[in-house]
Design an enzyme around this catalytic site. Sequence first.
Site, PDB file in Angstrom:
ATOM      1  N   SER A  15      -1.527 -11.709  13.378  1.00 46.19           N
ATOM      2  CA  SER A  15      -0.361 -11.701  14.137  1.00 46.19           C
ATOM      3  C   SER A  15      -0.350 -11.231  15.638  1.00 46.19           C
ATOM      4  CB  SER A  15       0.869 -10.863  13.465  1.00 46.19           C
ATOM      5  OG  SER A  15       0.719  -9.765  13.314  1.00 46.19           O
ATOM      6  N   ILE A  94     -15.889  -0.283  10.388  1.00 51.05           N
ATOM      7  CA  ILE A  94     -16.122   0.847  11.348  1.00 51.05           C
ATOM      8  C   ILE A  94     -17.429   0.384  11.869  1.00 51.05           C
ATOM      9  CG2 ILE A  94     -16.727   3.213  11.502  1.00 51.05           C
ATOM     10  CD1 ILE A  94     -15.036   3.680   8.943  1.00 51.05           C
ATOM     11  N   HIS A 111      -3.132   0.358  16.026  1.00 50.26           N
ATOM     12  CA  HIS A 111      -3.004   1.012  14.797  1.00 50.26           C
ATOM     13  C   HIS A 111      -1.180   1.295  14.408  1.00 50.26           C
ATOM     14  CE1 HIS A 111      -4.035   3.634  11.386  1.00 50.26           C
ATOM     15  NE2 HIS A 111      -3.145   4.427  11.788  1.00 50.26           N
ATOM     16  N   GLU A 176       4.256  -3.565  17.934  1.00 48.63           N
ATOM     17  CA  GLU A 176       2.826  -3.862  18.131  1.00 48.63           C
ATOM     18  C   GLU A 176       2.470  -4.988  19.165  1.00 48.63           C
ATOM     19  OE1 GLU A 176       0.103  -3.847  14.898  1.00 48.63           O
ATOM     20  OE2 GLU A 176       1.687  -2.607  13.675  1.00 48.63           O
TER      21      GLU A 176
HETATM   22  C1  GRF Z   1      -1.702  -4.189  12.380  1.00 47.80           C
HETATM   23  O1  GRF Z   1      -0.731  -3.579  11.664  1.00 47.80           O
HETATM   24  C2  GRF Z   1      -2.534  -3.449  13.078  1.00 47.80           C
HETATM   25  O2  GRF Z   1      -1.857  -2.299  13.856  1.00 47.80           O
HETATM   26  C3  GRF Z   1      -3.575  -2.792  12.105  1.00 47.80           C
HETATM   27  O3  GRF Z   1      -3.802  -3.989  11.200  1.00 47.80           O
HETATM   28  C4  GRF Z   1      -2.728  -4.762  11.245  1.00 47.80           C
HETATM   29  C5  GRF Z   1      -3.116  -6.158  11.731  1.00 47.80           C
HETATM   30  O4  GRF Z   1      -2.191  -7.102  11.432  1.00 47.80           O
HETATM   31  N1  GRF Z   1      -4.745  -2.304  12.675  1.00 47.80           N
HETATM   32  P1  GRF Z   1      -2.456  -8.587  12.167  1.00 47.80           P
HETATM   33  O5  GRF Z   1      -3.624  -9.131  11.694  1.00 47.80           O
HETATM   34  O6  GRF Z   1      -2.279  -8.471  13.673  1.00 47.80           O
HETATM   35  O7  GRF Z   1      -1.078  -9.389  11.821  1.00 47.80           O
END
Ligand code: GRF
Length: 202
Positions: A15, A94, A111, A176
Amino acid sequence: MTKKRTAVLISGRGSNLAALIAACREPAFPAEIALVFSNVETAEGLRVAAAAGVPATAFSHKTFATREEFDAAIDAALSAAKIELICEAGFMRIHSDGFVRKWQGRMLNIHPSLLPAFKGIRVHQQAIDAGVRISGCTVHFIVPELDSGPIIAQAAVPVFPDDTAASLQERTLVEEHKLYRAVLKLVAEGKVVLREGRAVFL
Ligand code: GRF
């Protein structure tokens, strides 16, 4: 304006990838998504890339003997696509120190917590278990230590008493998507750089 050639590294849903693709489609946005890489061949995000006509490549870390060899293969794909910036978005591997050193200052991660709180996995459950009333998300430069790189920007969301990990995740994801595009814009324009272990705004 030349757009910075950007790769998005994913392992799942995609997403954030979709949000970055949408941002980069805007003519004045200073970055373009030139490559999507996934270490999970079945990742839903690969369908997001295909639907948007963005080049994507996927191979599993499991087919490599070492972390270094896996990263070397990713690095080769990035070089072939002339990538200048990397955005990790739900990429669940990692990196080796050598890879991080090479891309230092040009590699971002998002994150879903207000770092340095709640690193690692099951982040929303960690926040709920801790009883915090505010959580959020963080975009940071990637350094070798997990979820510990210099913070560029954060956005906050409330945590309500009846929240579940799923409801908190849903609320956080909205932020995000806005935060990641804003930070990518700043980094692509050279307005924020990694200097002496800190994110410096110019
Ligand atoms: C998000 O919550 C991001 O912050 C974390 O992993 C998730 C990925 O979600 N690192 P998407 O694949 O971008 O929907």
